[in-house]
Write a protein that holds these residues in place. Structure first.
Motif: not given
Length: 306
Positions: A219-231, A267-278
């Motif tokens: 999914g596409i993740i955007r910042n508060r201005l609507g700019v895409k910052i990640a998939t 991503i985290m600056a936008e309030g997301w929790r990031v879980i990294r799996i390996n």
């Protein structure tokens, strides 16, 4: 040891028939030399450390009649579809022949008889090959359920998908009555469009089967201005939880590593929790589920209410 007579230049990069070699002046003694492999009767190829699937198919192609096409696991490898190691290492070329034709009786070749017109073929690097969706159906008799799901996801992947979900549904309906049809129908239920890798498929299945919500894939993740910052690999948008699978390139490619750091910081600056799996988390599956479930619960998810 006597010096070998050089072969024609083009013979060093491709298989060739003994008939062609004799016509071009290669002696019978030279065709019996130890530096030449005999993959099939009346076919030779220069011995190499690790023959590719293309080389193996080209060798058989020297004697392959027009009524046959590469199929099953061989077709999957030619299409670049992900297969388990046990299937890739089988060392057998698989071909299909339309009825009433007879299966080839050649060591190293497994033949399958199919009804005329039931399998579509396409050209892949000059080889006649079962179409990607038909190949998926053929694999139902040899792959496990999850392995079939991985291949199905690869067919409708995010980038340059060889097929669409409606095409998979139509193929599954046409495959009714064949060996593996029931398993194929179940696999279709779990296939999702937009996946990037087998590991993403494996992780998604693990989380959903553990009772966690169905995630958004890539999914596409955007910042508060609507700019895409990640998939994001696996996105729980409602709870602002992102699950990322870290493959080997994330550790070994320095440029990729630095890019990942900046991306995850944004991503985290936008309030997301990031879980990294390996890979290690997937070997201890409860650990992966626990990490994601804990993040979702902290964000307000309650088991059984979604």
């Amino acid at each position: 040891m006597p010096r070998l007579v050089p072969l024609p230049d083009d013979f060093r990069s491709r298989p060739f028939s003994t008939r062609e070699a004799r016509a071009r002046g290669v002696s019978l003694g030279r065709l019996r030399s130890a530096d030449l492999l005999k993959p099939f009767p009346a076919v030779r190829e220069v011995r190499t450390p690790t023959p590719s699937i293309d080389t193996a198919c080209a060798s058989y192609g020297e004697r392959m009649p027009p009524s046959q096409s590469f199929s099953h696991a061989t077709a999957a490898r030619l299409h670049g579809l992900p297969l388990p190691r046990r299937v890739q290492a089988a060392g057998v070329i698989e071909v299909s022949v339309e009825l009433p034709g007879q299966c080839p009786r050649v060591v190293g070749v497994r033949g399958h008889r199919v009804t005329a017109g039931s399998v579509r073929t396409v050209l892949v690097r000059g080889f006649r090959v079962a179409a990607p969706v038909d190949t998926w159906c053929q694999l139902a008799s040899v792959l496990s359920l999850d392995e079939l799901i991985v291949v199905g996801d690869a067919l409708v992947r995010r980038q340059s998908p060889p097929a669409t979900l409606p095409e998979l549904r139509a193929a599954v309906a046409d495959f009714a009555g064949h060996r593996g049809a029931k398993k194929l129908r179940e696999a279709l239920i779990w296939v999702r469009a937009g996946v990037d890798s087998p590991r993403e498929t494996e992780l998604r299945l693990l989380l959903v089967r553990a009772g966690l919500p169905e995630p958004e894939i890539n999914g596409i993740i955007r910042n508060r201005l609507g700019v895409k910052i990640a998939t994001g690999d696996i996105v729980y948008r409602r709870y602002k939880v992102l699950v990322e699978y870290d493959g080997g390139q994330h550790r070994t490619d320095e440029e990729q590593y630095h890019w990942d750091v900046d991306r995850l910081d944004a991503i985290m600056a936008e309030g997301w929790r990031v879980i990294r799996i390996n890979k290690s988390h997937l070997r201890t599956r409860n650990r992966a589920v626990f990490k994601v479930e804990k993040a979702l619960t902290s964000a307000g998810w309650v088991h059984g209410r979604e």
